[in-house]
Enzyme design. Structure first.
Site, PDB file in Angstrom:
ATOM      1  N   GLU A   1       0.918  -0.867  -0.089  1.00  0.00           N
ATOM      2  CA  GLU A   1       0.024  -0.039  -0.020  1.00  0.00           C
ATOM      3  C   GLU A   1       0.967   1.315   0.094  1.00  0.00           C
ATOM      4  O   GLU A   1       2.031   1.393   0.906  1.00  0.00           O
ATOM      5  CB  GLU A   1      -0.914  -0.102   1.139  1.00  0.00           C
TER       6      GLU A   1
ATOM      7  N   LYS B   1       4.358   0.884   9.101  1.00  0.00           N
ATOM      8  CA  LYS B   1       4.660   2.061   8.359  1.00  0.00           C
ATOM      9  C   LYS B   1       3.924   3.017   9.272  1.00  0.00           C
ATOM     10  O   LYS B   1       4.496   4.140   9.332  1.00  0.00           O
ATOM     11  CB  LYS B   1       3.896   2.148   7.131  1.00  0.00           C
TER      12      LYS B   1
ATOM     13  N   ARG C   1       5.355 -13.263   9.275  1.00  0.00           N
ATOM     14  CA  ARG C   1       6.065 -11.929   9.143  1.00  0.00           C
ATOM     15  C   ARG C   1       7.447 -11.574   9.721  1.00  0.00           C
ATOM     16  O   ARG C   1       7.676 -12.731  10.756  1.00  0.00           O
ATOM     17  CB  ARG C   1       5.271 -10.534   9.393  1.00  0.00           C
TER      18      ARG C   1
HETATM   19  P1  ATP Z   1       2.847  -2.219   7.647  1.00  0.00           P
HETATM   20  O1  ATP Z   1       2.035  -2.651   8.870  1.00  0.00           O
HETATM   21  O2  ATP Z   1       4.298  -2.171   8.106  1.00  0.00           O
HETATM   22  O3  ATP Z   1       2.089  -1.062   7.001  1.00  0.00           O
HETATM   23  P2  ATP Z   1       1.516  -3.659   5.830  1.00  0.00           P
HETATM   24  O4  ATP Z   1       1.493  -5.270   5.736  1.00  0.00           O
HETATM   25  O5  ATP Z   1       0.321  -3.004   6.130  1.00  0.00           O
HETATM   26  O6  ATP Z   1       2.842  -3.495   6.839  1.00  0.00           O
HETATM   27  P3  ATP Z   1       1.747  -3.507   2.859  1.00  0.00           P
HETATM   28  O7  ATP Z   1       2.098  -2.190   2.430  1.00  0.00           O
HETATM   29  O8  ATP Z   1       0.421  -3.732   3.100  1.00  0.00           O
HETATM   30  O9  ATP Z   1       2.047  -3.154   4.443  1.00  0.00           O
HETATM   31  O10 ATP Z   1       2.563  -4.578   2.839  1.00  0.00           O
HETATM   32  C1  ATP Z   1       2.870  -5.093   1.459  1.00  0.00           C
HETATM   33  C2  ATP Z   1       3.478  -6.387   1.656  1.00  0.00           C
HETATM   34  O11 ATP Z   1       4.401  -6.725   2.446  1.00  0.00           O
HETATM   35  C3  ATP Z   1       2.222  -7.461   2.205  1.00  0.00           C
HETATM   36  O12 ATP Z   1       2.342  -8.621   1.363  1.00  0.00           O
HETATM   37  C4  ATP Z   1       2.632  -7.785   3.660  1.00  0.00           C
HETATM   38  O13 ATP Z   1       2.271  -8.912   3.936  1.00  0.00           O
HETATM   39  C5  ATP Z   1       4.033  -7.858   3.292  1.00  0.00           C
HETATM   40  N1  ATP Z   1       4.735  -7.360   4.585  1.00  0.00           N
HETATM   41  C6  ATP Z   1       4.354  -6.292   5.440  1.00  0.00           C
HETATM   42  N2  ATP Z   1       5.214  -6.346   6.702  1.00  0.00           N
HETATM   43  C7  ATP Z   1       5.686  -7.370   6.659  1.00  0.00           C
HETATM   44  C8  ATP Z   1       6.952  -8.126   7.495  1.00  0.00           C
HETATM   45  N3  ATP Z   1       7.228  -7.553   8.525  1.00  0.00           N
HETATM   46  N4  ATP Z   1       7.276  -9.365   7.140  1.00  0.00           N
HETATM   47  C9  ATP Z   1       6.936  -9.798   5.929  1.00  0.00           C
HETATM   48  N5  ATP Z   1       6.367  -9.409   5.170  1.00  0.00           N
HETATM   49  C10 ATP Z   1       5.808  -8.147   5.425  1.00  0.00           C
HETATM   50 MG    MG Z   2      -1.477  -2.656   5.301  1.00  0.00          MG
END
Ligand code: ATP
Ligand code: MG
Length: 578
Positions: free
Chosen positions: A37, A273, A263
């Site tokens: 995102e 983020k 994760r």
């Molecule tokens: P954040 O909580 O940091 O915003 P998010 O999952 O909301 O992370 P996205 O932009 O939706 O962020 O994530 C893009 C991809 O990265 C998704 O497939 C998510 O599962 C993966 N991802 C995010 N954080 C991790 C992590 N700590 N380890 C492995 N994969 C991750």
């Molecule tokens: Mg997200």
């Protein structure tokens, strides 16, 4: 990328994909996607997901797409789109023509929603969000049907079209799937598919005022893009049911499958983020790319080589259960890479002036220094030696304890690649602070060895005062003081866990002149001090360097202790069994 393909361990995801390919599922094709995102900069957790998605696509001769999941215009921005593209590329991956945006599919997603309504599988609900939560029930109690659940298809079509036309305000009406308000899985209790959100979008402008929810948009975007393996993190396990339900009930071009993996969690590190944004907006760091941030841009600025990050991601593997990796393990991977690849140079962070009394005034000789003893191919360079030098202040003690083998009055040490010197006198200022050492050198020890075979116990790094470059050096330490930074102390928020010592600025370091042409991003080992990387803040004649990692590898110790603990556990189990 050969490094990820060569020795990728056979984790459960690769095992599953190999079986799917062998059985001809999805026509034997492998298509993955990395779906960020664009609401912040990528972090090291995303690196794990990037390495996995792009890695398996490469290994199985498939394709990995970059897809921006841009369904929430309030927090999204083109700045983030651009940084994400830069970071994925820098990590070493290439999406070719395959950069997509969920917003490209808004029209098709809308049509999918209409199709669901026509099938009697979705309805417009007038309940407020509080009422919807209230009707949802709990893990132990079933939910209650909304009074609007039984609206006719016609009425639903009409209302949904009017939602799209902007007739209703934010929160007034939503579109929900009609599944089962008594479902065990709360996600399946008529999840919201669309909401009214009158906010312009960074790509579609004012065209849309209804936006699809993640659960609706994600699986259908996967299907539109012919994704075969939709890999996501464990928090989506419960969402797999709605993923499958939508794929099953709509006429979709392909049938992707969601698989969840653990994760990445790292000690001393926050990886959301939302939380990282707070560090930026709260002024706790200098920006998303502050070298203390666990963002990819922060790691780049800090000097982490992309190959080392990929190697770390490969080594930690992909598991089904959540776990936490020690930060020291990441640093170990960085150090291993830099040890092999970073040229070594001499720099003095806390200069103490040394005058070699018997060295001719005005003479400068060039001495040969090895660029990397680990790799003879990296060759040698010349460093100037002269009568006035700098050594590290802490390498001299007037009154040394027994185990101190560096310089002291009357003591002889080696200057690396140069000569043996002996300290003959100590000069102090009025306050008693040492300002200069007087020394003598032995011309017979040129290159650092005595022809008569006499030994010295200490070898010091040094720079020649006149030719040295002045530089600012930023020493970084952990951003947080505690292993779990989100575990806030009573009455405080997570920022109370920030470490006061995460940045020390050394304003007057001296570097050997071979660094004159160093450019931002160049990495070096400063002999005996650690690995350093040139910062983009550098100006001609005024270098700024970031300490990437120290030389001390605490991971080796931790791993050894862990292995020791495991083997003593095994011993105990064996003892118990006997
Ligand atoms: P954040 O909580 O940091 O915003 P998010 O999952 O909301 O992370 P996205 O932009 O939706 O962020 O994530 C893009 C991809 O990265 C998704 O497939 C998510 O599962 C993966 N991802 C995010 N954080 C991790 C992590 N700590 N380890 C492995 N994969 C991750
Ligand atoms: Mg997200």
């Amino acid at each position: 990328m050969p490094d990820s393909a060569a020795s990728a361990p056979g984790d459960f995801i690769r095992g599953l994909i190999a079986r799917d390919v062998a059985s001809g599922k999805h026509g034997g094709r492998v298509v993955t996607r990395f779906p960020p995102e664009p609401n912040g900069y990528l972090h090291v957790g995303h690196a794990k997901s990037i390495c996995l998605n792009f890695g398996v696509a490469q290994e199985f001769g498939g394709l990995c797409r970059l897809r921006f999941d841009d369904t929430n215009p309030t927090s999204e921005d083109v700045e983030y789109v651009e940084s994400i593209q830069q970071d994925v590329r820098w990590l070493g991956f290439d999406w070719g023509e395959q950069c997509h945006f969920t917003s490209d599919y808004f029209q098709r997603l809308y049509e999918f929603a209409v199709a669901l309504i026509r099938k009697g599988l979705a309805y417009v609900d007038d309940l407020s969000s509080e009422e919807i939560t209230d009707h949802r029930g709990t893990l132990t109690e079933p939910g209650r049907d909304s009074p609007y659940r039984t609206r006719s298809v016609q009425e639903n079509l009409d209302l949904f079209e009017r939602m799209k036309a902007g007739e209703f305000e934010n929160g007034e009406r939503v579109l929900r799937a009609k599944i089962d308000m008594a479902a065990q899985n709360l996600v399946m209790r008529d999840p919201i598919l669309y909401r009214v959100h009158k906010v312009p979008h960074h790509r579609t402008g004012d065209k849309w005022c209804i936006y699809p929810m993640y659960d609706f948009a994600h699986c259908l975007s996967d299907a539109i893009e012919s994704v075969t393996h939709s890999l996501c993190t464990l928090e989506f396990v419960d969402h797999r049911a709605i993923y499958d339900w939508l794929i099953e009930h709509l006429e979709v071009p392909s049938h992707p499958k969601q698989t969840e993996f653990a994760r990445l969690n790292l000690t001393y590190t926050v990886m959301s983020k939302r939380v990282l944004l707070k560090l930026v907006t709260g002024g706790h760091v200098s920006g998303w790319d502050d070298p203390r941030m666990p963002t990819i841009s922060g790691m780049r600025r800090r000097g982490y080589p992309p190959a080392a990050i990929r190697r770390f991601c490969r080594e930690i593997g992909v598991a089904k259960r959540d776990n936490t990796i020690q930060l020291e393990r990441l640093e170990h991977a960085i150090r291993e890479d830099l040890n092999a690849n970073a040229p070594r140079v001499m720099a003095v962070l806390d200069p103490l002036r040394v005058v070699i009394e018997n060295y001719p005034d005005g003479q400068v000789e060039m001495l040969e220094a090895v660029n990397n003893p680990e790799d003879p191919q990296m060759g040698t360079r010349s460093v100037p030696f002269s009568r006035v030098l700098y050594i590290e202040r802490e390498d001299f003690l007037e009154d040394p304890p027994r185990k101190f083998f560096r310089l002291a009055p009357g003591r002889e040490v080696r200057l690396r690649y140069a000569y043996f010197i002996t300290c003959t006198d100590v000069v102090k200022d009025a306050s008693g602070r040492i300002v200069e050492l007087r020394c003598r050198y032995d011309p017979a020890t040129r290159g650092g060895d005595a022809p008569d075979g006499r030994k010295v116990r200490g070898t010091l790094h040094w720079v020649s005062a006149e030719q040295a470059l002045a530089a600012e050096v930023r020493l970084y330490d952990k951003l947080f003081r505690v292993e779990d930074p989100l575990d806030a102390p009573p009455g405080g928020d997570f920022t109370a866990n920030l470490s006061p010592d995460s940045l020390t600025r050394v304003r007057d370091a001296r570097l050997e002149p071979s660094l004159a042409d160093a450019a931002p991003g160049d990495c070096f080992q400063f002999e005996r001090l650690g690995y350093f990387c040139v910062d983009p803040d550098s100006r001609p004649g005024a270098l700024v360097l970031n300490r990437t990692v120290t030389l001390r590898d605490s991971w080796a110790k931790i791993a050894k202790q862990a292995a020791g603990a495991a083997s003593s556990r095994r011993d105990r189990t064996r003892d118990a069994a006997e």
